[in-house]
Design an enzyme around this catalytic site. Structure first.
Site, PDB file in Angstrom:
ATOM      1  N   GLU A 173      39.147  37.027  43.832  1.00 35.97           N
ATOM      2  CA  GLU A 173      40.474  36.796  43.232  1.00 35.97           C
ATOM      3  C   GLU A 173      40.927  35.336  43.236  1.00 35.97           C
ATOM      4  O   GLU A 173      42.034  35.018  43.679  1.00 35.97           O
ATOM      5  CB  GLU A 173      41.516  37.687  43.939  1.00 35.97           C
ATOM      6  CG  GLU A 173      41.141  39.158  43.894  1.00 35.97           C
ATOM      7  CD  GLU A 173      42.153  40.086  44.560  1.00 35.97           C
ATOM      8  OE1 GLU A 173      43.096  39.591  45.205  1.00 35.97           O
ATOM      9  OE2 GLU A 173      41.996  41.309  44.430  1.00 35.97           O
ATOM     10  N   GLU A 290      35.328  48.171  42.379  1.00 37.02           N
ATOM     11  CA  GLU A 290      36.415  48.814  43.144  1.00 37.02           C
ATOM     12  C   GLU A 290      37.161  49.842  42.300  1.00 37.02           C
ATOM     13  O   GLU A 290      38.373  49.999  42.404  1.00 37.02           O
ATOM     14  CB  GLU A 290      37.430  47.759  43.627  1.00 37.02           C
ATOM     15  CG  GLU A 290      36.823  46.626  44.409  1.00 37.02           C
ATOM     16  CD  GLU A 290      37.846  45.661  44.987  1.00 37.02           C
ATOM     17  OE1 GLU A 290      39.056  45.959  44.959  1.00 37.02           O
ATOM     18  OE2 GLU A 290      37.428  44.595  45.467  1.00 37.02           O
TER      19      GLU A 290
END
Ligand code: XIL
Length: 381
Positions: A173, A290
């Site tokens: 991220e 994910e």
């Protein structure tokens, strides 16, 4: 649609104006009725892992190591359905770095034993992330010692398990267009401490510590056709170009794929296909790392909800698995008994969320069948 809803969907005033100027009408919220004649029944009873493996892919789940120890039903369904696992939190800094000097590998060692015992590949998550940093981090780490703190962490953690890890999420991220930076980097501690080179440094350190692991850049909201996600994809592509042009050892991109079912109207298969093809053309592999389908805003009725969630899994994965560079899929959990979305995306009506392939009693849901079918229909690698 109310402005608040549009903002929640990541469509700010600017993009709304742009959409109207471009002659696109913003469609009203999707009707949640999956056509009644659409079925989600996979043939046979083989596990998701076996179906993935038959195509040269992996299928895995996020795990809680503590729960693998405590809940035998959970542990056996992970072993049965998966070919791979990734710890959801027990490898993050906060959990393995009690103080600046020490490391606590007890849980991770346990998980490696579980993986060996059940012949599961392991994804490591995550060496660099702006969240889940320990409380001591802020006071202890300075621009002067940041590089050596990072090096020691990566050498010690990736070094300890070298040769046993299929893939590491080296950096998680790093892109956030709301930062308003020209390079679209997220404003975060590592950036403040080391500048933009922190990403490159981390990959080089990880490669030195574990030359066999597939080193991955992992990020979220790269899936849908909104102007916000366009910017996020642009940021990721620029980062990848920068890394590959400097011969940084990066091997794969992870799409987290936490998908909002109520936004699925903004899924544009062609756009996702071309993004995946762009990544593949750089010589990189792709993983869905994910995945879960967020049912927070879906109707309460369970049968309806399960069908919408299943349709999102199947529609998304059938596009993704068409791309030969995709190596496999992980869901962020296996059973609705344990999902981070119970807290993160709780429903207003208080009903339990149902984002995963198995229900809270480990029974296969339509979502399980949808994933099974996507693997069955995928071209072999
Ligand atoms: C989440 C875990 O599931 C939680 O248990 C933890 O408290 C916070 O992080 N993107 C990521 C994951 O990369 O690390 C996050 O996991 C979910 C979002």
């Amino acid at each position: 649609m109310k402005r608040r809803d549009l903002l929640l969907m990541g469509l700010g005033a600017g993009s709304m104006a742009a959409a109207i100027a471009a002659g696109r009408t913003l469609r009203p919220a999707r009707s949640y009725n999956v056509p009644p004649d659409r079925t989600f029944v996979a043939s046979g009873t083989q596990s998701l892992g076996d179906r993935a493996r038959a195509k040269g892919l992996f299928y895995g789940s996020e795990v809680s190591i503590a729960r693998l120890r405590d809940d035998t039903e959970y542990a056996s369904s992970i072993a049965e359905e998966c070919t791979a696992i990734v710890p959801g939190y027990e490898w993050k800094w906060r959990f393995i770095r009690p103080d600046p000097q020490s490391f606590d590998f007890e849980k991770c060692d346990d998980m490696m034993d579980f993986a060996t015992q059940h012949n599961l590949q392991v994804r490591g998550h995550t060496l660099v992330w702006y969240q889940s940093l320990p409380d001591w981090f802020e006071d202890y780490v300075t621009p002067a010692n940041a590089e050596s703190v990072l090096a020691r962490h990566i050498e010690t953690v990736a070094g300890r398990y070298a040769g046993k890890i299929y893939s590491w999420d080296v950096v998680n991220e790093a892109i956030e267009p709301y930062s308003n930076r020209a390079d679209l980097f997220r404003k975060e501690p590592w950036l403040d401490l080391l500048g933009t080179d922190y990403v490159e440094l981390a990959f080089r350190m990880a490669h030195e510590a574990d030359p066999n692991a597939l080193l991955t850049y992992n990020d979220y909201r790269l899936d849908f056709d909104t102007s916000y996600e366009d910017r996020r994809r642009e940021g990721v592509m620029r980062l990848l170009e920068r890394l590959t042009s400097r011969n940084v050892p990066i091997h794969a991109v992870g799409l987290q794929a936490h998908l909002n079912a109520h936004e699925f109207e903004t899924f544009n298969p062609e756009k996702l296909r071309s993004f995946l093809a762009d990544i593949a053309s750089m010589g990189l592999k792709i993983m869905i790392t994910e995945m879960d389908v967020i049912d927070q805003k879906l109707p309460a009725d369970i049968a309806t909800r399960d069908r919408v969630v299943a349709s999102v899994y199947e529609d998304y994965l059938s596009v993704v698995l068409d791309e030969p560079a995709v190596a496999g899929v992980m869901t962020w959990g296996l059973s609705d008994r344990y999902t981070w979305l119970a807290n993160e995306k709780a429903r207003e009506d208080g009903l339990a969320v149902r984002p995963l392939p198995l229900d809270s009693e480990f029974q296969r849901k339509p979502a399980w069948h949808a994933i099974a079918r996507a693997f069955d229909n995928a071209p072999p690698r």
